[in-house]
Design an enzyme around this catalytic site. Structure first.
Site: not given
Length: 366
Positions: A64, A132
């Site tokens: 992000y 992730h």
């Protein structure tokens, strides 16, 4: 919604279900994926207001970009740090995903990534680290990464470990393999967009099985299905439109938003209340389902807190406002009726032309 932690618990830790709050601030709102110009002024304002309102947990990722750096800068500023000591909030981040089509689950990179996150966030320990988007790599790669994270747990630099994925089946498979290899369960898993008004497969297909595997916490991210369930269409940041929803599903969602607006309500608020209702309804004293909601501005924060406070009661008894559930239920049912055949539609993850062995896109054979 507050959680208080002690640094001494890094050695002997309380079950994560006892400290993870029901609502978590999603750091993806500070990324180029969903925001055109993430900056320190934006993050500083959102975090200060969020903490003032009682939020005490943040979920982010190196993917992000530049969320970790901005969050770290904001929480390390003296006035914030003095008001909110490190033991009064939870920071969750991830390893493995570097970009839209870039992954590195190698042991050396996992070590580098954790240490880099500690530096970026200006902290000396991370409460939770997830592998992730595990569907983009082999299970063996994810298992090796879990082994490295366990080394950090023993060192006290990471407190709890988990895995994230859209794929419930792969999360369950990995959780079983972690038990088999390391003799202990994952602490937490994170799934996205599947405890929503559009898709409830996390509740029907995942929760009981996760609990049976010894996992004490499940994080439901993207309660608005990556911004699909709102009135102004999917969010588009500086990286362009990345949303996986087909055009027909987007059209159906906009029809639902228009209908809800005609009733004097917001689809975003309605969808968030639904997700939190289901999360709280499926939680127990030893099994926590938390909702991660991405927030990119103080306006969004105010809207989300308003929706949360309408459905979540500050009480030690029943945490759900049953009167609000009764009022919302007809609208929830109507939204799902409008979605029609798109209800419980699953996105494809990873994409059809992704090769998990090579960790890259390949040309499909005709």
């Amino acid at each position: 919604m507050e959680a208080r932690l002690k640094k001494t618990e890094c050695v002997k830790q309380a079950p994560l279900a006892q400290i993870l709050p029901p609502v978590i601030l999603g750091g993806a709102g500070f990324s180029y994926q969903v925001y055109p110009d993430p900056n320190i002024s934006q993050v500083r304002q959102v975090l200060r207001q969020a903490f003032n309102l009682g939020l005490r947990a943040i979920d982010t990722s190196p993917y992000y970009e530049p969320s970790e750096e901005l969050i770290g800068q904001a929480i390390s500023e003296p006035d914030f740090a003095n008001r909110y000591p490190r033991d009064q909030y939870i920071i969750m981040t991830k390893v493995g995903r570097l970009g839209a089509d870039r992954f590195d689950y190698s042991p050396s990179w996992v070590r580098c990534s954790v240490n880099r996150s500690l530096e970026r966030l200006h902290v000396d320990y991370l409460d939770v680290v997830f592998c992730h988007d595990i569907e983009y790599v082999t299970e063996e790669a994810a298992l090796d990464a879990i082994g490295i994270l366990l080394e950090f747990v023993r060192e006290g630099k990471v407190r709890y470990i988990g895995a994230s994925s859209y794929r419930i089946d792969l999360l369950l498979q990995l959780a079983q393999s972690v038990l088999d290899r390391y003799g202990r369960p994952l602490d937490v898993v994170q799934n996205w967009a599947q405890m929503t008004l559009q898709n409830n497969r996390l509740e029907t297909d995942g929760l009981k099985n996760f609990r049976d595997l010894g996992i004490s916490c499940v994080c439901n991210a993207s309660p608005l299905t990556l911004g699909l369930l709102r009135s102004n269409g999917v969010p588009v940041g500086s990286l362009g439109d990345f949303h996986p929803a087909p055009a027909a599903l987007r059209t159906a969602a906009l029809r639902a938003a228009d209908y809800v607006a005609e009733q004097g309500e917001s689809l975003a608020a309605l969808a968030l209340r639904y997700a939190i209702w289901r999360a709280r309804a499926t939680s127990t004293s030893d099994f926590q389902v938390s909702t991660i909601t991405g927030i990119g501005s103080t306006k969004e924060l105010d809207e989300n807190i308003s929706a949360i406070s309408q459905i979540l009661l500050p009480t030690h008894g029943s945490p759900i406002n049953s009167a609000r559930v009764e009022r919302d239920a007809p609208l929830w049912n109507k939204v799902q009726e409008i979605l029609g055949s798109w209800l419980n539609f699953n996105f494809t993850s990873p994409e059809a032309n992704w090769d998990v062995q090579q960790q890259k896109f390949v040309k499909l054979k005709l």
